[in-house]
Design an enzyme around this catalytic site. Structure first.
Site, PDB file in Angstrom:
ATOM      1  N   HIS A  51      -3.301   2.463  -3.323  1.00 14.31           N
ATOM      2  CA  HIS A  51      -4.486   2.256  -2.493  1.00 14.31           C
ATOM      3  C   HIS A  51      -4.522   3.277  -1.353  1.00 14.31           C
ATOM      4  CE1 HIS A  51      -1.903   0.453   0.480  1.00 14.31           C
ATOM      5  NE2 HIS A  51      -1.555  -0.547  -0.320  1.00 14.31           N
ATOM      6  N   HIS A  53      -1.199   4.305   0.473  1.00 17.46           N
ATOM      7  CA  HIS A  53      -0.334   5.233  -0.271  1.00 17.46           C
ATOM      8  C   HIS A  53      -0.964   6.629  -0.287  1.00 17.46           C
ATOM      9  CE1 HIS A  53       0.187   1.246  -2.501  1.00 17.46           C
ATOM     10  NE2 HIS A  53       1.290   1.401  -1.792  1.00 17.46           N
ATOM     11  N   CYS A  56      14.903 -13.577   2.235  1.00 15.55           N
ATOM     12  CA  CYS A  56      13.454 -13.531   1.990  1.00 15.55           C
ATOM     13  C   CYS A  56      13.237 -12.704   0.736  1.00 15.55           C
ATOM     14  CB  CYS A  56      12.712 -12.923   3.173  1.00 15.55           C
ATOM     15  SG  CYS A  56      10.984 -12.594   2.758  1.00 15.55           S
ATOM     16  N   CYS A 104      10.963  -9.576   1.287  1.00 15.65           N
ATOM     17  CA  CYS A 104      11.613  -8.407   1.906  1.00 15.65           C
ATOM     18  C   CYS A 104      12.820  -7.964   1.109  1.00 15.65           C
ATOM     19  CB  CYS A 104      12.108  -8.727   3.311  1.00 15.65           C
ATOM     20  SG  CYS A 104      10.841  -9.268   4.425  1.00 15.65           S
ATOM     21  N   CYS A 129      10.310 -15.957   7.859  1.00 14.94           N
ATOM     22  CA  CYS A 129      10.462 -14.495   7.792  1.00 14.94           C
ATOM     23  C   CYS A 129       9.370 -13.869   8.672  1.00 14.94           C
ATOM     24  CB  CYS A 129      10.295 -14.015   6.344  1.00 14.94           C
ATOM     25  SG  CYS A 129       9.827 -12.274   6.254  1.00 14.94           S
ATOM     26  N   HIS A 139       6.691 -12.003   6.259  1.00 17.45           N
ATOM     27  CA  HIS A 139       5.933 -12.749   5.246  1.00 17.45           C
ATOM     28  C   HIS A 139       5.521 -14.140   5.709  1.00 17.45           C
ATOM     29  CE1 HIS A 139       7.826  -9.541   2.897  1.00 17.45           C
ATOM     30  NE2 HIS A 139       6.769  -9.653   2.124  1.00 17.45           N
ATOM     31  N   LYS A 196      -6.503  -6.041   8.464  1.00 15.41           N
ATOM     32  CA  LYS A 196      -5.420  -5.538   7.651  1.00 15.41           C
ATOM     33  C   LYS A 196      -5.924  -5.464   6.204  1.00 15.41           C
ATOM     34  CE  LYS A 196      -0.629  -6.222   6.727  1.00 15.41           C
ATOM     35  NZ  LYS A 196       0.579  -6.969   6.766  1.00 15.41           N
ATOM     36  N   LYS A 240      -5.439  -7.755  -0.604  1.00 11.51           N
ATOM     37  CA  LYS A 240      -6.169  -8.181  -1.804  1.00 11.51           C
ATOM     38  C   LYS A 240      -6.986  -9.417  -1.502  1.00 11.51           C
ATOM     39  CE  LYS A 240      -3.568  -6.892  -5.844  1.00 11.51           C
ATOM     40  NZ  LYS A 240      -2.464  -7.395  -6.629  1.00 11.51           N
TER      41      LYS A 240
HETATM   42  N1  MSP Z   1       9.508   1.132  -1.903  1.00  8.90           N
HETATM   43  C1  MSP Z   1       9.485   1.132  -0.503  1.00  8.90           C
HETATM   44  C2  MSP Z   1       9.818   2.497   0.056  1.00  8.90           C
HETATM   45  C3  MSP Z   1      11.136   3.062  -0.352  1.00  8.90           C
HETATM   46  S1  MSP Z   1      11.387   4.658   0.266  1.00  8.90           S
HETATM   47  C4  MSP Z   1      12.945   5.015  -0.055  1.00  8.90           C
HETATM   48  C5  MSP Z   1       8.119   0.712  -0.009  1.00  8.90           C
HETATM   49  N2  MSP Z   1       7.092   0.870  -0.851  1.00  8.90           N
HETATM   50  S2  MSP Z   1       5.572   0.480  -0.537  1.00  8.90           S
HETATM   51  O1  MSP Z   1       4.859   0.635  -1.783  1.00  8.90           O
HETATM   52  O2  MSP Z   1       5.474  -0.766   0.106  1.00  8.90           O
HETATM   53  O3  MSP Z   1       5.040   1.621   0.387  1.00  8.90           O
HETATM   54  C6  MSP Z   1       5.041   1.508   1.786  1.00  8.90           C
HETATM   55  C7  MSP Z   1       4.397   2.752   2.328  1.00  8.90           C
HETATM   56  O4  MSP Z   1       3.048   2.881   1.834  1.00  8.90           O
HETATM   57  C8  MSP Z   1       4.229   2.805   3.835  1.00  8.90           C
HETATM   58  O5  MSP Z   1       5.396   3.169   4.522  1.00  8.90           O
HETATM   59  C9  MSP Z   1       3.135   3.842   3.949  1.00  8.90           C
HETATM   60  O6  MSP Z   1       3.656   5.091   3.673  1.00  8.90           O
HETATM   61  C10 MSP Z   1       2.199   3.442   2.831  1.00  8.90           C
HETATM   62  N3  MSP Z   1       1.249   2.415   3.250  1.00  8.90           N
HETATM   63  C11 MSP Z   1       1.009   1.219   2.645  1.00  8.90           C
HETATM   64  N4  MSP Z   1      -0.019   0.595   3.297  1.00  8.90           N
HETATM   65  C12 MSP Z   1      -0.448   1.360   4.325  1.00  8.90           C
HETATM   66  C13 MSP Z   1      -1.502   1.251   5.255  1.00  8.90           C
HETATM   67  N5  MSP Z   1      -2.326   0.216   5.327  1.00  8.90           N
HETATM   68  N6  MSP Z   1      -1.682   2.275   6.121  1.00  8.90           N
HETATM   69  C14 MSP Z   1      -0.894   3.397   6.081  1.00  8.90           C
HETATM   70  N7  MSP Z   1       0.093   3.518   5.213  1.00  8.90           N
HETATM   71  C15 MSP Z   1       0.408   2.502   4.368  1.00  8.90           C
HETATM   72  O7  MSP Z   1       8.012   0.298   1.127  1.00  8.90           O
END
Ligand code: MSP
Length: 652
Positions: free
Chosen positions: A18, A21, A126, A129, A143, A146, A295, A298
């Protein structure tokens, strides 16, 4: 040659990609491209994190076995990035065999060094997490992330002696202010490190979870998902012996959002230290995107899909907005109207017009060939100096990942160039026959456009390449050294042929159709190119022919008062007005105002009317005149007298 290594988090494959990412990955791509423009050797890594409870759960929810499930979602990430103009050097998956081997090698090394021990542990776990919490860390027994009650689990596990590196890490962060940035996150980490720290539980018994990497020293356990995931940053470089590792470690910049600060700022450096490796170069932490102030989730149904934004507003505009709007370290607010406004102001208006008018003038005055530059005047030097300062500020901000500030600083120059053209008025020089000055002004303009095309390339690779091409330049920006370009201001080779028109950024309209997918991308692009051709905003190119005063006198311009306004059925742009222009009956005028004004907003207003325009029918409604308005960045504005005048007064 400097080495620059940039990484994104490897994303969990429990959900589709999304906006969040996409933002992190576009940011890493943009910064990577910026370093390419500095002629550095770069490496850009992204990938997917595929082990752990969360993934098993998501696969089960989708009635799939974990492997097929992770293959499918990981492919979605992998396929998405090129469509967003993201050019990575590697896409790593934690289920790859070679990554598994690297993790085991790392574990064995730390185990052999005596930093992993076996112990009994009871704690609050949790599942969201995938970690244990101490009682102190819970918020009212829940937590903190969550807001769910964690389960109390008592079991034997392996632990990494993280606490023995606590003092080292605190001192390292204190001595290296650039290690974690922006500073609010550095301070947050230092505060965590001032509190007593537990060791890190790094195993999960197979009785509870099998979807993970087996511990090399105890086959009854798999590795804790974070311990596995963080190692991706070096397994991608073929640690310990690969050429890539030698070239790019420790020059890593890890880009993450604030949600995963602790694993990156505390677990990872202590893990590296325990394995005898140097710490990474920098952790760069950004904020969160909120969508319409909420925020993204979904359940709220406000998850922004990157491809749908690309379809609606084009890739360049989407990338530009993300990079320009989010100030590094702070949260950002994503709304489509903000995107459209930003696009129209910075891209359609400032940048687009600058290119359109400059190319058009080059054709009008020099048959499309770059003119020779004569002696420079103070005004030319001033604008070149503005450009020089803009490039310097841009480089400084980019070095610290402050892309929004870099663009903001650079746009001073884009706007400055437009002002320079207005002030130098090439059309006036042409009329006066001052050809030497005209040549110099246009040579300065075209040379500046080249720097602008280079500087926008990291953010808008597609547009940057096309702009260079339009200027008759090598479309590979990596040929140029931005820092040197900033200093030298070499002119374009005289005689170089430039394109007739640019038209890369046609004005955008808000499109709230949420169902837009990727299918109509090509159609939309074709439509917007057509719209661009029709666009009336090519200021200089459309410079009207000279007229005599009697020609002007032919116009019957009058001030009228709108006595009634209503929509025109089935025409969403039109309003039907009754305008009193001092005649027996009000005039009926159909005007294209409906997208900017409601009928109530127009009613009672005084407007300027072309009263002797031949009547014509619009959507079956007769229009007996025309209302004058002006179109700018903010939208449409009606022209009218400063103070109320008698209806029907002549404008002259
Ligand atoms: N798998 C772990 C990361 C491991 S790295 C060794 C993880 N994955 S995640 O799919 O949850 O991705 C989190 C990351 O996605 C955030 O740190 C950020 O880079 C990005 N984002 C997810 N939602 C976001 C927003 N709403 N806004 C900005 N970035 C966001 O954590």
């Amino acid at each position: 040659m400097n080495s620059f290594y940039v990484t994104t988090p490897i994303y969990y494959v429990n959900a589709k990609p999304h906006l969040g990412h996409a933002y992190t990955t576009i940011l890493a791509d943009t910064v990577n491209r910026f370093h390419l423009l500095l002629q550095e050797r770069t490496y850009f890594l992204t990938g997917t994190d595929e082990h752990g409870d969360k993934i098993v759960q998501a696969a089960a929810d989708n009635n799939q076995d974990p492997q097929s499930y992770v293959d499918a979602i990981s492919a979605q990430f992998q396929e998405l990035w090129p469509q967003l103009g993201i050019a990575t050097d590697q896409f790593i998956r934690t289920t790859q065999e070679r990554h598994k081997q690297t993790v085991q090698r790392f574990l064995q090394l730390v185990y052999d060094n005596g930093d992993i021990y076996f112990g009994e542990y009871g704690g609050y776990y949790c599942f969201g997490c995938e970690r244990f919490y101490t009682e102190k860390e819970l918020a009212d027994g829940l937590c903190p992330d969550h807001l769910k009650k964690p389960e109390y689990i008592q079991e034997a596990n392996y632990f990494f002696r993280m606490s023995s590196y606590q003092d080292w890490l605190r001192e390292y962060i204190q001595d290296n202010p650039d290690f974690i940035q922006p500073s609010q996150y550095r301070n947050e980490v230092l505060a965590m490190l001032r509190e007593p720290m537990d060791d890190l539980c790094i195993s999960r018994p197979k009785s509870r979870l099998t979807w993970g990497i087996e511990l090399p020293f105890d086959s009854r356990y798999v590795t804790y998902v974070w311990f596995d995931a963080l190692i991706n940053y070096i397994s991608a470089l073929d640690w310990p012996s690969g050429e890539k590792f030698a070239a790019f470690w420790p020059f890593a910049h890890h880009v993450v959002a604030k949600d995963i600060l602790k694993p990156h700022a505390i677990f990872w450096p202590t893990m590296l230290k325990a394995a005898g490796l140097q710490p990474y170069k920098g952790l760069r932490v950004h904020g969160y995107w909120k969508v319409d102030e909420a925020k993204m989730s979904k359940s709220l149904g406000n998850v922004v899909e990157p491809l749908s934004m690309r379809t609606k507003y084009g890739l360049d505009g989407f990338r530009y907005f993300l990079m320009r709007e989010m100030h590094f370290g702070h949260d950002g607010s994503f709304t489509e109207p903000a995107l459209v406004n930003r696009f129209n102001a910075d891209l359609a208006n400032d940048l687009g017009n600058l290119f359109n008018r400059s190319l058009a003038m080059t054709h009008k005055y020099f048959q499309g060939a770059v003119p020779e530059c004569g002696p420079l005047c103070p005004e030319d030097r001033e604008v070149l100096d503005l450009g020089h300062k803009a490039v310097e500020a841009y480089i400084d901000h980019f070095q610290s990942f402050q892309v929004a500030q870099a663009l903001e600083a650079f746009w001073e120059f884009v706007r400055g160039m437009n002002r320079y053209i207005d002030a130098m008025a090439p059309w006036g020089l042409n009329k006066e026959g001052n050809s030497e000055r005209l040549q110099t002004v246009m040579a300065v303009v075209l040379a500046s456009l080249r720097r602008i095309a280079l500087a926008v390339w990291p953010v808008m690779p597609d547009a940057g390449e096309k702009l260079l091409q339009q200027l008759g330049q090598d479309p590979d920006p990596k040929q140029a050294d931005l820092r040197a370009e900033g200093r030298d201001w070499t002119m374009l080779a005289p005689g170089t042929r430039v394109a007739k028109t640019s038209n890369l950024f046609p004005r955008q309209e808000l499109d709230m159709d949420r169902s837009k997918g990727d299918e109509d991308w090509a159609g939309k692009q074709a439509a917007s190119r057509k719209a661009a051709r029709k666009a009336k905003d090519v200021r200089e190119a459309k410079e009207p022919a000279e007229i005599e005063f009697p020609d002007f006198q032919k116009l019957d311009l009058r001030v009228g008062t709108v006595v009634q306004a209503e929509p025109v059925p089935k025409a969403d742009k039109l309003l039907k007005l009754q305008v009193d222009i001092g005649e027996d009956e009000p005039r009926q005028i159909v005007a294209g105002l409906a997208q900017d004004f409601s009928p109530a907003e127009v009613q009672g207003r005084q407007v300027v009317v072309v009263a002797n325009l031949k009547a014509r029918k619009m959507r079956g409604v007769t229009s007996q005149g025309m209302v004058l308005a002006v179109h700018d960045v903010q939208g449409l504005r009606l022209l009218g007298p400063e103070e109320a005048v008698q209806a029907g007064s002549r404008v002259s």
